[in-house]
Each structure stands twice: as structure tokens, then as C-alpha cells.
Design an enzyme around this catalytic site. Sequence first.
Site, PDB file in Angstrom:
ATOM      1  N   ARG A 118      21.605  41.762  21.771  1.00  0.00           N
ATOM      2  CA  ARG A 118      22.624  40.777  20.938  1.00  0.00           C
ATOM      3  C   ARG A 118      22.712  39.905  23.168  1.00  0.00           C
ATOM      4  NH1 ARG A 118      25.476  43.677  17.407  1.00  0.00           N
ATOM      5  NH2 ARG A 118      25.759  42.677  15.929  1.00  0.00           N
ATOM      6  N   LYS A 140      17.590  28.270  31.405  1.00  0.00           N
ATOM      7  CA  LYS A 140      16.869  27.564  29.674  1.00  0.00           C
ATOM      8  C   LYS A 140      16.475  27.977  29.384  1.00  0.00           C
ATOM      9  CE  LYS A 140      18.688  22.619  29.299  1.00  0.00           C
ATOM     10  NZ  LYS A 140      17.597  21.391  29.403  1.00  0.00           N
ATOM     11  N   GLU A 182       6.774  18.582  37.521  1.00  0.00           N
ATOM     12  CA  GLU A 182       7.390  18.704  37.648  1.00  0.00           C
ATOM     13  C   GLU A 182       8.728  17.966  39.124  1.00  0.00           C
ATOM     14  OE1 GLU A 182      10.040  19.196  34.580  1.00  0.00           O
ATOM     15  OE2 GLU A 182       8.633  20.638  33.612  1.00  0.00           O
ATOM     16  N   LYS A 224      17.207  21.505  42.000  1.00  0.00           N
ATOM     17  CA  LYS A 224      17.593  22.223  40.649  1.00  0.00           C
ATOM     18  C   LYS A 224      18.551  23.197  40.460  1.00  0.00           C
ATOM     19  CE  LYS A 224      16.065  23.840  36.181  1.00  0.00           C
ATOM     20  NZ  LYS A 224      15.109  24.003  34.533  1.00  0.00           N
ATOM     21  N   GLU A 234      24.460  21.834  30.304  1.00  0.00           N
ATOM     22  CA  GLU A 234      23.903  20.402  30.072  1.00  0.00           C
ATOM     23  C   GLU A 234      25.154  20.118  28.539  1.00  0.00           C
ATOM     24  OE1 GLU A 234      19.903  19.836  29.470  1.00  0.00           O
ATOM     25  OE2 GLU A 234      20.181  18.962  27.443  1.00  0.00           O
ATOM     26  N   ARG A 238      23.326  17.541  33.665  1.00  0.00           N
ATOM     27  CA  ARG A 238      22.023  18.321  33.529  1.00  0.00           C
ATOM     28  C   ARG A 238      20.779  17.347  33.051  1.00  0.00           C
ATOM     29  NH1 ARG A 238      20.882  24.431  33.093  1.00  0.00           N
ATOM     30  NH2 ARG A 238      18.681  24.020  32.902  1.00  0.00           N
ATOM     31  N   ASN A 242      15.669  16.393  32.432  1.00  0.00           N
ATOM     32  CA  ASN A 242      15.015  16.306  31.858  1.00  0.00           C
ATOM     33  C   ASN A 242      14.656  14.801  31.914  1.00  0.00           C
ATOM     34  OD1 ASN A 242      15.263  16.037  27.828  1.00  0.00           O
ATOM     35  ND2 ASN A 242      14.997  18.179  29.119  1.00  0.00           N
ATOM     36  N   HIS A 245      10.853  14.043  29.623  1.00  0.00           N
ATOM     37  CA  HIS A 245      11.158  15.092  28.184  1.00  0.00           C
ATOM     38  C   HIS A 245      11.248  14.234  27.336  1.00  0.00           C
ATOM     39  CE1 HIS A 245      10.278  17.219  31.927  1.00  0.00           C
ATOM     40  NE2 HIS A 245      10.919  18.496  31.600  1.00  0.00           N
ATOM     41  N   HIS A 249       7.479  15.621  25.879  1.00  0.00           N
ATOM     42  CA  HIS A 249       8.678  16.449  24.133  1.00  0.00           C
ATOM     43  C   HIS A 249       6.535  15.716  23.356  1.00  0.00           C
ATOM     44  CE1 HIS A 249      11.668  19.361  26.560  1.00  0.00           C
ATOM     45  NE2 HIS A 249      10.342  18.911  26.629  1.00  0.00           N
ATOM     46  N   HIS A 262       2.405  20.588  29.697  1.00  0.00           N
ATOM     47  CA  HIS A 262       3.855  20.693  29.450  1.00  0.00           C
ATOM     48  C   HIS A 262       3.653  19.264  30.775  1.00  0.00           C
ATOM     49  CE1 HIS A 262       8.111  20.301  29.178  1.00  0.00           C
ATOM     50  NE2 HIS A 262       8.561  20.492  30.353  1.00  0.00           N
TER      51      HIS A 262
HETATM   52  N1  LIG Z   1      13.800  26.785  30.788  1.00  0.00           N
HETATM   53  C1  LIG Z   1      13.471  25.395  31.880  1.00  0.00           C
HETATM   54  O1  LIG Z   1      13.927  25.610  32.253  1.00  0.00           O
HETATM   55  C2  LIG Z   1      12.159  25.133  31.786  1.00  0.00           C
HETATM   56  C3  LIG Z   1      11.233  24.222  32.793  1.00  0.00           C
HETATM   57  C4  LIG Z   1       9.795  23.848  32.769  1.00  0.00           C
HETATM   58  C5  LIG Z   1       9.149  23.824  31.729  1.00  0.00           C
HETATM   59  N2  LIG Z   1       9.294  24.505  30.542  1.00  0.00           N
HETATM   60  C6  LIG Z   1       8.038  25.623  30.319  1.00  0.00           C
HETATM   61  O2  LIG Z   1       7.373  26.323  30.867  1.00  0.00           O
HETATM   62  C7  LIG Z   1       6.449  25.584  29.560  1.00  0.00           C
HETATM   63  C8  LIG Z   1       4.921  25.511  31.371  1.00  0.00           C
HETATM   64  O3  LIG Z   1       5.059  26.517  32.127  1.00  0.00           O
HETATM   65  P1  LIG Z   1       4.098  26.704  32.896  1.00  0.00           P
HETATM   66  O4  LIG Z   1       2.555  25.241  33.470  1.00  0.00           O
HETATM   67  O5  LIG Z   1       3.690  27.074  33.238  1.00  0.00           O
HETATM   68  O6  LIG Z   1       3.224  26.709  32.065  1.00  0.00           O
HETATM   69  P2  LIG Z   1       2.319  28.828  31.284  1.00  0.00           P
HETATM   70  O7  LIG Z   1       3.272  29.459  31.382  1.00  0.00           O
HETATM   71  O8  LIG Z   1       1.353  28.566  29.679  1.00  0.00           O
HETATM   72  O9  LIG Z   1       0.916  28.951  32.488  1.00  0.00           O
HETATM   73  C9  LIG Z   1      -0.400  27.945  33.479  1.00  0.00           C
HETATM   74  C10 LIG Z   1      -1.259  28.901  33.079  1.00  0.00           C
HETATM   75  O10 LIG Z   1      -1.492  29.566  34.362  1.00  0.00           O
HETATM   76  C11 LIG Z   1      -1.849  30.426  33.576  1.00  0.00           C
HETATM   77  N3  LIG Z   1      -1.676  31.880  34.996  1.00  0.00           N
HETATM   78  C12 LIG Z   1      -0.158  31.952  34.838  1.00  0.00           C
HETATM   79  N4  LIG Z   1       0.138  32.184  36.434  1.00  0.00           N
HETATM   80  C13 LIG Z   1      -1.134  32.325  36.957  1.00  0.00           C
HETATM   81  C14 LIG Z   1      -1.865  33.024  38.344  1.00  0.00           C
HETATM   82  N5  LIG Z   1      -0.621  32.913  39.379  1.00  0.00           N
HETATM   83  N6  LIG Z   1      -3.194  32.418  38.423  1.00  0.00           N
HETATM   84  C15 LIG Z   1      -3.519  32.548  37.455  1.00  0.00           C
HETATM   85  N7  LIG Z   1      -3.498  31.679  36.346  1.00  0.00           N
HETATM   86  C16 LIG Z   1      -2.205  31.802  36.280  1.00  0.00           C
HETATM   87  C17 LIG Z   1      -0.877  31.128  32.700  1.00  0.00           C
HETATM   88  O11 LIG Z   1      -1.675  32.309  31.813  1.00  0.00           O
HETATM   89  C18 LIG Z   1      -1.655  29.776  31.634  1.00  0.00           C
HETATM   90  O12 LIG Z   1      -2.570  30.359  31.012  1.00  0.00           O
HETATM   91  C19 LIG Z   1       6.929  24.648  29.023  1.00  0.00           C
HETATM   92  O13 LIG Z   1       6.343  25.904  27.504  1.00  0.00           O
HETATM   93  C20 LIG Z   1       7.481  24.136  29.199  1.00  0.00           C
HETATM   94  O14 LIG Z   1       7.959  24.192  27.970  1.00  0.00           O
HETATM   95  C21 LIG Z   1      10.723  25.138  30.673  1.00  0.00           C
HETATM   96  O1  LIG Z   2      16.152  23.062  33.336  1.00  0.00           O
HETATM   97  C1  LIG Z   2      16.601  21.926  32.307  1.00  0.00           C
HETATM   98  O2  LIG Z   2      17.663  21.922  31.675  1.00  0.00           O
HETATM   99  C2  LIG Z   2      15.442  21.072  32.003  1.00  0.00           C
HETATM  100  O3  LIG Z   2      15.666  20.350  31.616  1.00  0.00           O
HETATM  101  C3  LIG Z   2      14.343  21.296  32.590  1.00  0.00           C
HETATM  102  C4  LIG Z   2      13.274  21.141  31.767  1.00  0.00           C
HETATM  103  O4  LIG Z   2      11.788  20.678  33.417  1.00  0.00           O
HETATM  104  C5  LIG Z   2      12.637  21.536  31.382  1.00  0.00           C
HETATM  105  O5  LIG Z   2      10.781  21.514  30.906  1.00  0.00           O
HETATM  106  C6  LIG Z   2      13.122  21.766  30.218  1.00  0.00           C
HETATM  107  O6  LIG Z   2      12.941  23.163  29.050  1.00  0.00           O
HETATM  108  C7  LIG Z   2      13.755  20.939  28.819  1.00  0.00           C
HETATM  109  O7  LIG Z   2      14.380  21.615  28.036  1.00  0.00           O
HETATM  110  P1  LIG Z   2      14.889  20.806  26.713  1.00  0.00           P
HETATM  111  O8  LIG Z   2      16.532  21.250  26.519  1.00  0.00           O
HETATM  112  O9  LIG Z   2      14.669  19.691  26.892  1.00  0.00           O
HETATM  113  O10 LIG Z   2      14.171  21.667  25.861  1.00  0.00           O
HETATM  114 ZN   LIG Z   3      10.117  20.295  31.853  1.00  0.00          ZN
END
Ligand SMILES: NC(=O)c1ccc[n+]([C@@H]2O[C@H](COP(=O)([O-])OP(=O)(O)OC[C@H]3O[C@@H](n4cnc5c(N)ncnc54)[C@H](O)[C@@H]3O)[C@@H](O)[C@H]2O)c1
Ligand SMILES: O=C(O)C(=O)C[C@@H](O)[C@H](O)[C@H](O)COP(=O)(O)O
Ligand SMILES: [Zn+2]
Length: 360
Positions: A118, A140, A182, A224, A234, A238, A242, A245, A249, A262
Site C-alpha cells: 500500500r 504521475k 517534450e 514542470k 491535475e 496541470r 498534456n 497528448h 496517445h 512517445h
Molecule cells: N510520468 C510522466 O509524467 C511521464 C511524462 C512523459 C512520458 N512518460 C512516459 O515515459 C515513457 C517514455 O519514456 P522514454 O522516452 O524515456 O522511453 P524508454 O523508457 O522506453 O527509454 C527509451 C529507450 O532508451 C533506452 N535507454 C534508457 N536510458 C538509456 C541510456 N542512458 N543509454 C542508452 N539507452 C538508454 C531504454 O532502454 C529504451 O530502449 C512513456 O511510457 C511515457 O508515457 C511519463
Molecule cells: O506530468 C504530467 O502531468 C504530464 O501530462 C506529462 C506528460 O508528458 C506525460 O506523458 C504523462 O504521462 C501523460 O499523462 P496522462 O495522464 O495523460 O497519461
Molecule cells: Zn508526455
Amino acid sequence: MLELTVDLGDRSYPIFIGSGTLSDAAKLTPYVRAKQVAIVTNETVAPLYLDKLKALLNDFDVIDVVLPDGEAFKNLQTLEAVFDGLLQARHNRATTLIALGGGVVGDMTGFAAACYQRGVEFIQIPTTVLSQVDSSVGGKTGVNHPLGKNMIGAFHQPNAVIIDTDLLATLPDRELSAGIAEIIKYGLICDSEFFTWLQANIAKLMARDTDALVYAIHRSCADKANVVAEDEKESGIRAILNLGHTFGHAIETHLGYGEWLHGEAVAAGMVMAARLSCRLGDISREQVEQIKALLQQANLPVLPPEGMTPDDFLSIMAVDKKVLDSRLRLVLLEQVGKAVVTSEFDRSKLDEVLAEMCVC
Ligand SMILES: NC(=O)c1ccc[n+]([C@@H]2O[C@H](COP(=O)([O-])OP(=O)(O)OC[C@H]3O[C@@H](n4cnc5c(N)ncnc54)[C@H](O)[C@@H]3O)[C@@H](O)[C@H]2O)c1
Ligand SMILES: O=C(O)C(=O)C[C@@H](O)[C@H](O)[C@H](O)COP(=O)(O)O
Ligand SMILES: [Zn+2]
């Protein structure tokens, strides 16, 4: 070394940014509150950086969980491996999870931390540009569902975010570009001065100039952090994070996770949002062209994938998390540097933009 704070009262946390931060145990260990530590990473990042991280944790009981690599594995089934590892090693509520990887690892580790017994603590060590400028900050967390991106998740803030720009040396060029999408987003939604800086410095970013990268990462995290501090969960502002997105998405879901990155889907989505904003009379055609030009200089797509139809978009967009009372809410641009979240737009203009941009 630069430092920012995500200001959330007694849950505030630091973001450390710089070259070599992952060689500095003093940046990490104060945020690990008990002996048990579980590092979650993936099969690509582990051989590159896992030992380096473990070397900082000699005084702790450390396990690691190495996940398969890719957006296609960001799901509930893969998450089981994290819970298996934690339970097999008898980790308790005082454990700290550490996400070592890109946004996929970060989102899954954060969600595992939100759920395990939890809720336990976690730390973000992002290793891609995208995760260093966006996903590691703001809490997130979650996984994808075949019917929609990030549909299962939780808000769960990390104890700290440790950004080491040296780790980007091994990142493929396509991933650099995806992260820049981004970065450009921040300029568009809330920081016109940064947008202008990006227009002047995009070549440096693409050439991985260290000073330019550090500047862009710091400014993105600062933008951010401000938005998250104002609206952690959000309920309002916030949602501007998006931008692009809702369309992006839909692209990721339609193609199957991982086909487009992404950041690539968000780039095309931001052009779609910009075109709609223009059609609604907010930004000019010239500004749309400037946005497109900047994205193209970063080798990013500015059109949706070939073959994707307006109906493909609309059916997936109908389950977007921002939908309220069955009405689509979109992030649109009032100006370059000012986004709004609204359902008050002429729906026929959206249909026109989709018809115009979808090449079937
Ligand atoms: N939580 C949030 O606020 C938020 C915001 C934006 C995106 N996201 C999510 O993040 C994800 C995308 O993240 P991403 O673009 O980092 O992709 P990812 O995590 O898939 O990484 C991209 C690729 O790079 C590789 N990699 C990572 N670090 C490396 C390094 N230093 N050297 C060599 N290779 C490396 C990974 O193994 C992968 O193959 C999506 O799922 C998206 O929805 C979340
Ligand atoms: O942090 C946030 O808030 C964002 O929306 C950042 C986005 O870049 C990111 O891709 C996030 O994961 C999107 O969230 P979602 O709630 O639309 O799934
Ligand atoms: Zn994003």
C-alpha cells in the site's frame, strides 16, 4: 550541479541536475530511509549503469529487478516481476525502490512503489532526455492498457530525482529527439522565452552540446515543477502538460505501444493541436509553421502516421482521461507560450483538422 525543489509542502523533494551526479553518494543516500533497497531497471540500462549505482549503496541490502525493455512491456504483467522480486527478498514497508532508466522504467517503478504493501518510497534516476525533462518529475506513475495509454496508475511522488547528464552519452539519437519533443512542449505551454531560446539553440541540442542540454533540462524541470506545485493531481492547470497528448496517445494506442516513441507521437500531436488552435483563430499560420520547423529540426514527425483515419483518432480520444461528462477536453494554444485546457471549441474545426492531416 544545479538543484531545484518540487514544492509540495512536507512532501517537497529535490531535483539534482548535472554531470556526474550519479557518482555522488551524498546526493542519493540521504533519501534512502532504511536498509532495504530495490533497484528497478531494464535489460538495456542494466549493463551500462547498474554497477555504477550499486557502488553507491554498499551500506545497504540491495536487490535488483531487471525488466524487459520497451513500451510494449509497460503493463500489469511486467509489474508482477517487481512484486515477485520484492516479496522473494522479503522487502517490507521501509524498502526504497530506485528507478534506473527511462520513462517506462520510471512510470512502472513509481507505480510499483505506490502499490507495494500500500505504498513505499522511491527515487527517480532518469537516464533518457525525456525522463530527465519530464517523466521523473511530478509523480504521475502507471502502466498502459491495450485500450489506452497510462490508464492504470497513481499519483505517487518520489523522494528525490537525480539527473546525471553524463548518462545521455549512450542514448540513441532517435531517443534524444523524442526527449526534445517534450522540451519544446514547455516552450509552447508556458514559456515563450524558452521557445525562442530553443529556436536559436536547437542545433546545439541535437549535437548534444553539454551546456545547452543542461540548460534545457534545468529549464524544463523548473517549468514542470512550477505547474506540479500549483496542481499536483491535475484538477486544473496541470493538464497543460498534456499538450499534444490526446492526439499522441491515440497514435501510440492505435499503432501498438512502441511503434512510434512517445515523444514522436507527442510531436505530431502538438502540430495537430497547433493547427486546431490556428483554425480556431488563436495562433497564426506563421506560428504553426515555426512550431513545425522547430520539431522538424529535431527530426520529429509533424504528421500523424500514414493510414490512421479521423475515426481512428476520435474513437481512442473518446476515452482520454481528460474527457468530462462525455465531452472531449483538449489542450490548445492561445499563444506560443500559453496553453489552455478547454472543451469549449467548435467541434467541426477538429473534424476539419483531422480530415486535413490524416493521409489515408
Ligand atoms: N510520468 C510522466 O509524467 C511521464 C511524462 C512523459 C512520458 N512518460 C512516459 O515515459 C515513457 C517514455 O519514456 P522514454 O522516452 O524515456 O522511453 P524508454 O523508457 O522506453 O527509454 C527509451 C529507450 O532508451 C533506452 N535507454 C534508457 N536510458 C538509456 C541510456 N542512458 N543509454 C542508452 N539507452 C538508454 C531504454 O532502454 C529504451 O530502449 C512513456 O511510457 C511515457 O508515457 C511519463
Ligand atoms: O506530468 C504530467 O502531468 C504530464 O501530462 C506529462 C506528460 O508528458 C506525460 O506523458 C504523462 O504521462 C501523460 O499523462 P496522462 O495522464 O495523460 O497519461
Ligand atoms: Zn508526455
